[in-house]
Design a protein around this motif. Structure first.
Motif, PDB file in Angstrom:
ATOM      1  N   GLN A 190       0.821  -1.205   0.000  1.00 23.73           N
ATOM      2  CA  GLN A 190       0.000   0.000   0.000  1.00 23.73           C
ATOM      3  C   GLN A 190       0.859   1.262   0.000  1.00 23.73           C
ATOM      4  OE1 GLN A 190      -3.376  -0.034  -0.381  1.00 23.73           O
ATOM      5  NE2 GLN A 190      -3.057   2.151  -0.745  1.00 23.73           N
ATOM      6  N   ARG A 193       1.687   2.040  -3.540  1.00 27.10           N
ATOM      7  CA  ARG A 193       0.494   2.538  -4.231  1.00 27.10           C
ATOM      8  C   ARG A 193       0.252   4.006  -3.875  1.00 27.10           C
ATOM      9  NH1 ARG A 193      -3.483  -1.421  -5.974  1.00 27.10           N
ATOM     10  NH2 ARG A 193      -2.629  -3.521  -5.833  1.00 27.10           N
ATOM     11  N   ASN A 194       0.409   4.330  -2.599  1.00 28.47           N
ATOM     12  CA  ASN A 194       0.227   5.714  -2.170  1.00 28.47           C
ATOM     13  C   ASN A 194       1.257   6.626  -2.818  1.00 28.47           C
ATOM     14  OD1 ASN A 194      -1.845   4.782  -0.538  1.00 28.47           O
ATOM     15  ND2 ASN A 194      -0.622   4.808   1.341  1.00 28.47           N
ATOM     16  N   SER A 195       2.503   6.139  -2.917  1.00 30.54           N
ATOM     17  CA  SER A 195       3.551   6.942  -3.544  1.00 30.54           C
ATOM     18  C   SER A 195       3.247   7.190  -5.019  1.00 30.54           C
ATOM     19  CB  SER A 195       4.907   6.243  -3.397  1.00 30.54           C
ATOM     20  OG  SER A 195       5.312   6.177  -2.050  1.00 30.54           O
ATOM     21  N   ARG A 197       0.297   7.288  -6.427  1.00 31.86           N
ATOM     22  CA  ARG A 197      -0.809   8.249  -6.532  1.00 31.86           C
ATOM     23  C   ARG A 197      -0.312   9.673  -6.284  1.00 31.86           C
ATOM     24  NH1 ARG A 197      -6.874   7.283  -4.386  1.00 31.86           N
ATOM     25  NH2 ARG A 197      -6.378   5.379  -5.552  1.00 31.86           N
ATOM     26  N   THR A 198       0.579   9.831  -5.306  1.00 36.30           N
ATOM     27  CA  THR A 198       1.134  11.149  -5.021  1.00 36.30           C
ATOM     28  C   THR A 198       1.912  11.683  -6.219  1.00 36.30           C
ATOM     29  OG1 THR A 198       1.268  10.680  -2.652  1.00 36.30           O
ATOM     30  CG2 THR A 198       2.678  12.434  -3.500  1.00 36.30           C
TER      31      THR A 198
END
Length: 253
Positions: A190, A193-195, A197-198
């Motif tokens: 996760q 994935r967050n990176s 999206r950022t």
């Protein structure tokens, strides 16, 4: 969704395209790192809305390093404009059913190694669409966003500025809906994935776009062999220096 075979798809694909119709573009990532699959719900919903307003669909596949992305399909989403009948309604359902076939067709597969996702988005934007739809894991390995070169801990604002010359002229006031981010052939933590999206949010908004992400996935699809190599490598968030872990994906999925 209506079942459709290749003959049905060929029939609706041959419908005339209104000269004054608005356009929705679909960026389709068939590179080896992307998990593929059926049409994500958010993309289907957006296509049905575009169909109700008589738009045309333009499909731009993601290609690899040094390859110029090209339009592979240009389809009238409503092949029976103005007609109110069961036959016309079935034709409209067939179009939506065929989108998955068109975006995963052999001619939409990459020809070069890597994933230049940003170039495909730029090509889609040159069609001057009302919306750009993206189905991709977001793991770019070529062009303006290359996770092997930048890693996952790059300053998003700096990355956006570096890519601004290539992206900004095409993406001003463009609406982008992205499905499948992080949906890779190897499951991403996760944090990664967050990176992703950022990074993509910073890059696309800096270029003038409005971007939204939808995490719902389409149904799984059969693997495709023989694709060009596309091997993003993983760096833990906050790391610098050389890549410490092996590639996430092989050259075929």
């Amino acid at each position: 969704m209506t079942d459709a075979d290749h003959r049905d798809c060929a029939t609706v694909a041959g419908a005339s395209i209104p000269a004054d119709a608005d356009t929705v573009t679909l960026v389709a990532d068939n590179t080896a790192s992307d998990a593929g699959g059926g049409l994500p719900p958010a993309i289907e919903e957006s296509l049905r809305e575009a169909q109700r307003t008589g738009q045309i669909l333009v499909i731009v596949p993601v290609d690899g390093d040094g390859a110029n992305p090209v339009v592979r399909q240009r389809i009238a989403l409503d092949p029976s404009t103005g007609e109110d009948s069961p036959r016309a309604d079935r034709a409209r359902d067939i179009v939506i059913s065929c989108v998955e076939r068109w975006l995963r067709a052999p001619e939409s597969q990459p020809n070069s190694p890597g994933s230049d996702i940003l170039a495909a988005i730029g090509a889609a934007a040159r069609e001057q669409p009302t919306t750009i739809l993206v189905i991709s894991d977001g793991l770019g390995t070529a062009g303006g966003l290359d996770v092997n070169r930048h890693g996952f801990d790059v300053d998003p604002a700096q990355l956006a500025r570096d890519a601004q010359d290539a992206a900004e002229p095409q993406l001003r006031e463009t609406s982008i809906l992205w499905a499948g981010l992080g949906n890779s052939t190897t499951q991403l933590p996760q944090a990664l994935r967050n990176s992703l999206r950022t990074l993509w949010t910073a890059l696309l908004t800096e270029a003038g776009a409005e971007v939204a992400f939808d995490d719902r996935s389409g149904p799984p699809a059969a693997a495709v062999d023989g694709l060009p190599e596309d091997s993003p490598a993983r760096r833990p968030p906050g790391s610098t220096g050389t890549i410490e872990t092996p590639p996430l994906v092989p050259s075929a999925r």
